[in-house]
Design a protein around this motif. Structure first.
Motif, PDB file in Angstrom:
ATOM      1  N   LEU A  27       0.812  -1.210   0.000  1.00 12.46           N
ATOM      2  CA  LEU A  27       0.000   0.000   0.000  1.00 12.46           C
ATOM      3  C   LEU A  27       0.848   1.264   0.000  1.00 12.46           C
ATOM      4  N   LEU A  28       2.012   1.215   0.622  1.00  8.76           N
ATOM      5  CA  LEU A  28       2.848   2.412   0.665  1.00  8.76           C
ATOM      6  C   LEU A  28       3.482   2.711  -0.689  1.00  8.76           C
ATOM      7  N   GLU A  29       3.737   1.688  -1.488  1.00  9.60           N
ATOM      8  CA  GLU A  29       4.224   1.946  -2.841  1.00  9.60           C
ATOM      9  C   GLU A  29       3.173   2.729  -3.623  1.00  9.60           C
ATOM     10  N   MET A  30       1.902   2.348  -3.475  1.00  4.97           N
ATOM     11  CA  MET A  30       0.824   3.075  -4.128  1.00  4.97           C
ATOM     12  C   MET A  30       0.720   4.501  -3.592  1.00  4.97           C
ATOM     13  N   PHE A  31       0.758   4.643  -2.266  1.00  7.90           N
ATOM     14  CA  PHE A  31       0.603   5.952  -1.631  1.00  7.90           C
ATOM     15  C   PHE A  31       1.732   6.893  -2.043  1.00  7.90           C
ATOM     16  N   ASN A  32       2.953   6.406  -2.024  1.00  7.08           N
ATOM     17  CA  ASN A  32       4.090   7.248  -2.403  1.00  7.08           C
ATOM     18  C   ASN A  32       4.017   7.652  -3.866  1.00  7.08           C
ATOM     19  N   ALA A  33       3.596   6.711  -4.716  1.00  6.48           N
ATOM     20  CA  ALA A  33       3.526   7.007  -6.157  1.00  6.48           C
ATOM     21  C   ALA A  33       2.467   8.061  -6.451  1.00  6.48           C
ATOM     22  N   THR A  34       1.294   7.920  -5.852  1.00 14.63           N
ATOM     23  CA  THR A  34       0.204   8.847  -6.185  1.00 14.63           C
ATOM     24  C   THR A  34       0.414  10.217  -5.556  1.00 14.63           C
ATOM     25  N   THR A  35       1.010  10.273  -4.363  1.00 17.89           N
ATOM     26  CA  THR A  35       1.246  11.585  -3.743  1.00 17.89           C
ATOM     27  C   THR A  35       2.343  12.360  -4.464  1.00 17.89           C
ATOM     28  N   LYS A  36       3.247  11.663  -5.100  1.00 16.25           N
ATOM     29  CA  LYS A  36       4.266  12.350  -5.903  1.00 16.25           C
ATOM     30  C   LYS A  36       3.693  12.790  -7.247  1.00 16.25           C
ATOM     31  N   LEU A  37       2.908  11.934  -7.869  1.00 19.46           N
ATOM     32  CA  LEU A  37       2.361  12.222  -9.196  1.00 19.46           C
ATOM     33  C   LEU A  37       1.336  13.347  -9.148  1.00 19.46           C
ATOM     34  N   HIS A  38       0.517  13.381  -8.113  1.00 20.42           N
ATOM     35  CA  HIS A  38      -0.590  14.347  -8.037  1.00 20.42           C
ATOM     36  C   HIS A  38      -0.370  15.376  -6.926  1.00 20.42           C
ATOM     37  N   GLY A  39       0.867  15.677  -6.627  1.00 17.45           N
ATOM     38  CA  GLY A  39       1.214  16.487  -5.469  1.00 17.45           C
ATOM     39  C   GLY A  39       0.370  17.712  -5.214  1.00 17.45           C
ATOM     40  N   SER A  40       0.108  18.529  -6.222  1.00 18.00           N
ATOM     41  CA  SER A  40      -0.585  19.799  -6.008  1.00 18.00           C
ATOM     42  C   SER A  40      -2.103  19.687  -6.099  1.00 18.00           C
ATOM     43  N   ARG A  41      -2.617  18.544  -6.478  1.00 17.27           N
ATOM     44  CA  ARG A  41      -4.058  18.370  -6.592  1.00 17.27           C
ATOM     45  C   ARG A  41      -4.678  18.187  -5.212  1.00 17.27           C
ATOM     46  N   VAL A  42      -5.923  18.623  -5.068  1.00 16.82           N
ATOM     47  CA  VAL A  42      -6.640  18.424  -3.802  1.00 16.82           C
ATOM     48  C   VAL A  42      -7.060  16.960  -3.697  1.00 16.82           C
ATOM     49  N   ALA A  43      -6.605  16.306  -2.646  1.00 16.50           N
ATOM     50  CA  ALA A  43      -6.926  14.897  -2.439  1.00 16.50           C
ATOM     51  C   ALA A  43      -8.169  14.717  -1.589  1.00 16.50           C
ATOM     52  N   MET A  44      -8.313  15.553  -0.562  1.00 19.50           N
ATOM     53  CA  MET A  44      -9.422  15.391   0.384  1.00 19.50           C
ATOM     54  C   MET A  44      -9.983  16.745   0.793  1.00 19.50           C
ATOM     55  N   ARG A  45     -11.300  16.766   0.993  1.00 21.69           N
ATOM     56  CA  ARG A  45     -11.982  17.926   1.563  1.00 21.69           C
ATOM     57  C   ARG A  45     -12.784  17.466   2.778  1.00 21.69           C
ATOM     58  N   HIS A  46     -12.888  18.359   3.756  1.00 19.66           N
ATOM     59  CA  HIS A  46     -13.731  18.082   4.914  1.00 19.66           C
ATOM     60  C   HIS A  46     -14.687  19.249   5.064  1.00 19.66           C
ATOM     61  N   LEU A  47     -15.989  18.989   4.879  1.00 22.60           N
ATOM     62  CA  LEU A  47     -16.985  20.045   4.908  1.00 22.60           C
ATOM     63  C   LEU A  47     -17.458  20.300   6.333  1.00 22.60           C
ATOM     64  N   MET A 247      -9.084   3.467  -3.829  1.00 20.46           N
ATOM     65  CA  MET A 247      -9.298   3.568  -5.279  1.00 20.46           C
ATOM     66  C   MET A 247      -9.207   5.005  -5.788  1.00 20.46           C
ATOM     67  N   PRO A 248      -9.926   5.980  -5.197  1.00 18.22           N
ATOM     68  CA  PRO A 248      -9.776   7.349  -5.677  1.00 18.22           C
ATOM     69  C   PRO A 248      -8.377   7.910  -5.453  1.00 18.22           C
ATOM     70  N   LEU A 249      -7.721   7.533  -4.352  1.00 17.08           N
ATOM     71  CA  LEU A 249      -6.356   8.008  -4.137  1.00 17.08           C
ATOM     72  C   LEU A 249      -5.419   7.490  -5.215  1.00 17.08           C
ATOM     73  N   MET A 250      -5.560   6.226  -5.568  1.00 13.09           N
ATOM     74  CA  MET A 250      -4.694   5.648  -6.592  1.00 13.09           C
ATOM     75  C   MET A 250      -4.825   6.384  -7.913  1.00 13.09           C
ATOM     76  N   ARG A 251      -6.030   6.882  -8.212  1.00 12.74           N
ATOM     77  CA  ARG A 251      -6.288   7.550  -9.487  1.00 12.74           C
ATOM     78  C   ARG A 251      -6.151   9.069  -9.416  1.00 12.74           C
ATOM     79  N   GLY A 252      -5.770   9.600  -8.269  1.00 14.90           N
ATOM     80  CA  GLY A 252      -5.609  11.045  -8.161  1.00 14.90           C
ATOM     81  C   GLY A 252      -6.912  11.797  -8.032  1.00 14.90           C
ATOM     82  N   GLY A 253      -7.984  11.114  -7.602  1.00 12.61           N
ATOM     83  CA  GLY A 253      -9.280  11.749  -7.452  1.00 12.61           C
ATOM     84  C   GLY A 253      -9.381  12.546  -6.164  1.00 12.61           C
TER      85      GLY A 253
END
Length: 274
Positions: A27-47, A247-253
């Motif tokens: 899971l950390l390979e996925m997390f590291n890859a997606t956080t580097k690839l989509h660094g400036s994109r908003v990953a999460m919002r809390h309303l 799933m959304p994290l892996m795809r940069g959603g």
């Protein structure tokens, strides 16, 4: 009409082969890859609650990585070593996912617990899992006022931490000193059944269990970085954790969390845009 318009399309759909998707080793390979690839994109919002003047909290992928590393460093300074269990109990919020990956980064195994569990259930799970640390949200600690005293007692000796203390405090431990070697068979989550009437039973799910399932889900659901998801099912459930977080994290959603799931909050979430 079915023969003319529906059945031919169904036959074509069943003939289609699922897309081939890379299966991460852990899971950390996925997390590291997606956080580097989509660094400036908003990953999460809390309303905030409907009608509140509080601002929407936003976390970029880069911030997820930075906060997870802070959590990992603080956990290691608290005595967590590879293989140790850390209980995680909170309502759905960005800090839940940040802490989850922070625990993995420190080499630990996450014990996710229903935020509505009683104090007795939490104590039973702490004892059964032999967790060293319990990470509780402020709302959980306010509801279970005696759980900290019971957890830190001589019988269990569990350290209780909060998100603010764990995620926002800069650790003395350097990030490079935190990461530990891991393999796909390492246990990522230790999930317990209800322990209301007896001893709770734990189910061990490895990194490979999750990454294999994730690859199959992503092959079916064609998500992209333009997609946004609303997370309302409890994150301690494997379904929501995999389909609503990984799933959304892996795809940069982008994932949106609510302060409380209500009809008014749901309406605002769907109408609120970015």
């Amino acid at each position: 009409a079915l023969k003319k318009w529906i059945f031919p399309d169904l036959e074509e759909d069943f003939k289609k082969k699922p897309r081939s998707v890379y299966t991460y080793k852990d899971l950390l390979e996925m997390f590291n890859a997606t956080t580097k690839l989509h660094g400036s994109r908003v990953a999460m919002r809390h309303l905030p609650p409907p009608g509140s003047e509080e601002p929407i909290r936003r976390f970029t992928y880069r911030q997820l990585r930075e906060y997870a590393q802070c959590a990992a460093g603080n956990l290691r300074e608290s005595g967590i070593v590879p293989g140790d269990r850390v209980l995680l109990m909170s309502e759905n919020c960005p800090e839940w996912g940040i802490t989850y990956f922070g625990i993995l980064e420190a080499g630990g195994t996450v014990v996710p617990v229903d935020e509505k569990a009683s104090a007795d259930e939490v104590v039973k799970i702490l004892a059964s899992s032999r967790a060293k640390i319990a990470v509780l949200s402020e709302r959980v600690r306010e509801r279970l006022v005696d759980v900290t005293a019971r957890a830190t007692g001589t019988e269990l000796g569990v350290t209780v931490r909060g998100f603010r203390d764990l995620v926002l405090r800069e650790p003395r431990t350097a990030v490079g000193a935190v990461s530990v070697p891991r393999v796909g068979d390492d246990v990522a989550s230790l999930i317990f059944t209800s322990g209301t009437t007896g001893v709770p039973k734990g189910v061990m799910l490895s990194h490979r269990n999750f990454t294999s399932l994730l690859a199959k889900l992503v092959a079916v659901f064609n998500l992209s970085s333009r997609d946004k998801m609303l997370s309302v099912l409890p994150l301690h459930h494997t379904f929501e954790f995999t389909a609503g977080l990984l799933m959304p994290l892996m795809r940069g959603g982008q994932i949106t969390y609510l302060h409380e799931p209500s009809s008014e909050a749901l309406t605002e979430a769907f109408e609120g845009g970015n």
